[in-house]
Design a protein around this motif. Structure first.
Motif, mmCIF file in Angstrom:
data_model
loop_
_atom_site.group_PDB
_atom_site.id
_atom_site.type_symbol
_atom_site.label_atom_id
_atom_site.label_comp_id
_atom_site.label_asym_id
_atom_site.label_seq_id
_atom_site.Cartn_x
_atom_site.Cartn_y
_atom_site.Cartn_z
ATOM 1 N N ILE A 96 0.843 -1.196 0.000
ATOM 2 C CA ILE A 96 0.000 0.000 0.000
ATOM 3 C C ILE A 96 0.877 1.246 0.000
ATOM 4 O O ILE A 96 1.774 1.384 0.836
ATOM 5 C CB ILE A 96 -0.955 0.025 1.207
ATOM 6 C CG1 ILE A 96 -1.953 -1.148 1.117
ATOM 7 C CG2 ILE A 96 -1.707 1.353 1.288
ATOM 8 C CD1 ILE A 96 -2.891 -1.244 2.296
ATOM 9 N N ASP A 97 0.615 2.137 -0.941
ATOM 10 C CA ASP A 97 1.371 3.386 -1.052
ATOM 11 C C ASP A 97 0.426 4.560 -0.851
ATOM 12 O O ASP A 97 -0.397 4.867 -1.714
ATOM 13 C CB ASP A 97 2.032 3.477 -2.437
ATOM 14 C CG ASP A 97 2.747 4.807 -2.648
ATOM 15 O OD1 ASP A 97 3.117 5.445 -1.650
ATOM 16 O OD2 ASP A 97 2.941 5.197 -3.819
ATOM 17 N N LEU A 98 0.520 5.213 0.324
ATOM 18 C CA LEU A 98 -0.254 6.419 0.580
ATOM 19 C C LEU A 98 0.512 7.580 -0.045
ATOM 20 O O LEU A 98 1.347 8.213 0.581
ATOM 21 C CB LEU A 98 -0.446 6.629 2.081
ATOM 22 C CG LEU A 98 -1.273 7.847 2.506
ATOM 23 C CD1 LEU A 98 -2.684 7.775 1.949
ATOM 24 C CD2 LEU A 98 -1.312 7.966 4.028
ATOM 25 N N TYR A 99 0.203 7.863 -1.298
ATOM 26 C CA TYR A 99 1.027 8.783 -2.075
ATOM 27 C C TYR A 99 0.477 10.196 -2.127
ATOM 28 O O TYR A 99 1.166 11.123 -2.557
ATOM 29 C CB TYR A 99 1.225 8.241 -3.497
ATOM 30 C CG TYR A 99 0.037 8.401 -4.416
ATOM 31 C CD1 TYR A 99 0.075 9.290 -5.481
ATOM 32 C CD2 TYR A 99 -1.124 7.664 -4.222
ATOM 33 C CE1 TYR A 99 -1.006 9.448 -6.339
ATOM 34 C CE2 TYR A 99 -2.194 7.803 -5.067
ATOM 35 C CZ TYR A 99 -2.138 8.700 -6.125
ATOM 36 O OH TYR A 99 -3.218 8.848 -6.951
ATOM 37 N N LEU A 100 -0.774 10.401 -1.672
ATOM 38 C CA LEU A 100 -1.362 11.734 -1.657
ATOM 39 C C LEU A 100 -2.215 11.891 -0.403
ATOM 40 O O LEU A 100 -2.995 10.990 -0.053
ATOM 41 C CB LEU A 100 -2.252 11.962 -2.886
ATOM 42 C CG LEU A 100 -1.568 12.210 -4.234
ATOM 43 C CD1 LEU A 100 -2.623 12.262 -5.337
ATOM 44 C CD2 LEU A 100 -0.764 13.503 -4.219
ATOM 45 N N THR A 101 -2.088 13.034 0.269
ATOM 46 C CA THR A 101 -2.956 13.355 1.403
ATOM 47 C C THR A 101 -3.441 14.791 1.258
ATOM 48 O O THR A 101 -2.690 15.669 0.813
ATOM 49 C CB THR A 101 -2.233 13.199 2.755
ATOM 50 O OG1 THR A 101 -1.107 14.091 2.813
ATOM 51 C CG2 THR A 101 -1.754 11.766 2.972
ATOM 52 N N PHE A 102 -4.696 15.004 1.631
ATOM 53 C CA PHE A 102 -5.287 16.338 1.545
ATOM 54 C C PHE A 102 -6.121 16.595 2.793
ATOM 55 O O PHE A 102 -6.679 15.668 3.381
ATOM 56 C CB PHE A 102 -6.173 16.464 0.303
ATOM 57 C CG PHE A 102 -5.426 16.324 -0.994
ATOM 58 C CD1 PHE A 102 -4.739 17.398 -1.531
ATOM 59 C CD2 PHE A 102 -5.405 15.106 -1.666
ATOM 60 C CE1 PHE A 102 -4.036 17.270 -2.724
ATOM 61 C CE2 PHE A 102 -4.721 14.965 -2.858
ATOM 62 C CZ PHE A 102 -4.024 16.053 -3.387
#
Length: 221
Positions: free
Chosen positions: A30-36
């Protein structure tokens, strides 16, 4: 690796966002590549023509500043129709769960869920399954079990379709249902398609939601 699951997170609390981000660094697939911090910023990122790779799964909070998570779900579905939405919320209110699922969310977990449950939820919704917090599912069933008998449309389900629907409600994927009922995966897929058509829904969480609301699920004593 081609099997990495690309995840976007929309969460306005920095501490929780950073905690999940830090924890997911140890998860190989799992790659959490964007957070907003807002739905508006997340939606703008999906509109960006340069953003070629859309997320596989979006972890979405409901209580966001500006546009709420519920309000944002249809827009996420429009801008990235192949992306699955997994709600991570503090709310265990029946109305919030049903509204999120009806709007198109693929799953609903509480924020206090352990990391393993969240990662399993990500993998489950990506595989086409439904990820519902067990306590929420039981709560909804308890609240609705005294309501009316199954409606005419839900009574059209065959015995086998009912078996499949109950197993979907238990969180099983098509392959697991196939093994449990000793039928082929394509046969399971056919039953699932018929269930969706008869219940007039588009996905597993919506089917589960409608089964709860109409009293179609058998209740245990």
């Amino acid at each position: 690796m081609n099997n990495i699951i690309r995840v976007m997170m929309v969460e306005d609390h920095p501490d929780y966002r950073e905690g999940i981000s830090f924890a997911l660094e140890t998860v190989a697939d799992i790659d959490l590549y964007l957070t907003f911090g807002t739905a508006e910023r997340a939606l703008r990122s999906l509109q960006d023509a340069a953003q070629q790779m859309k997320p596989d799964v979006i972890l979405l909070d409901l209580n966001l500043p500006g546009m709420s998570g519920i309000e944002a779900i249809p827009w996420f579905k429009e801008y990235s129709p192949d992306t699955h939405l997994l709600i991570l919320s503090q709310s265990n209110k029946e109305a919030d769960v049903l509204e999120a699922i009806s709007a198109g969310a693929s799953g609903y977990l509480l924020k206090n869920a352990p990391l393993g449950e969240i990662t399993d939820g990500v993998r489950t919704v990506l595989a086409g399954g439904a990820s519902l917090d067990a306590n929420i599912a039981k709560f909804i069933l308890t609240q609705i079990s005294t309501r009316s008998k199954p409606s005419e449309e839900t009574s059209k389900l065959s015995d086998r379709e009912m078996e499949v629907l109950v197993l979907i409600g238990d969180g099983l994927l098509k392959k697991e249902i196939s093994d449990k009922l000793n039928i082929s995966v394509p046969t399971v897929a056919t039953h699932v398609r018929h269930i969706y058509e008869k219940l007039e829904v588009q996905n597993a969480p919506a089917a589960i939601s409608k089964a709860f609301r109409t009293g179609i699920f058998p209740t245990s004593s």
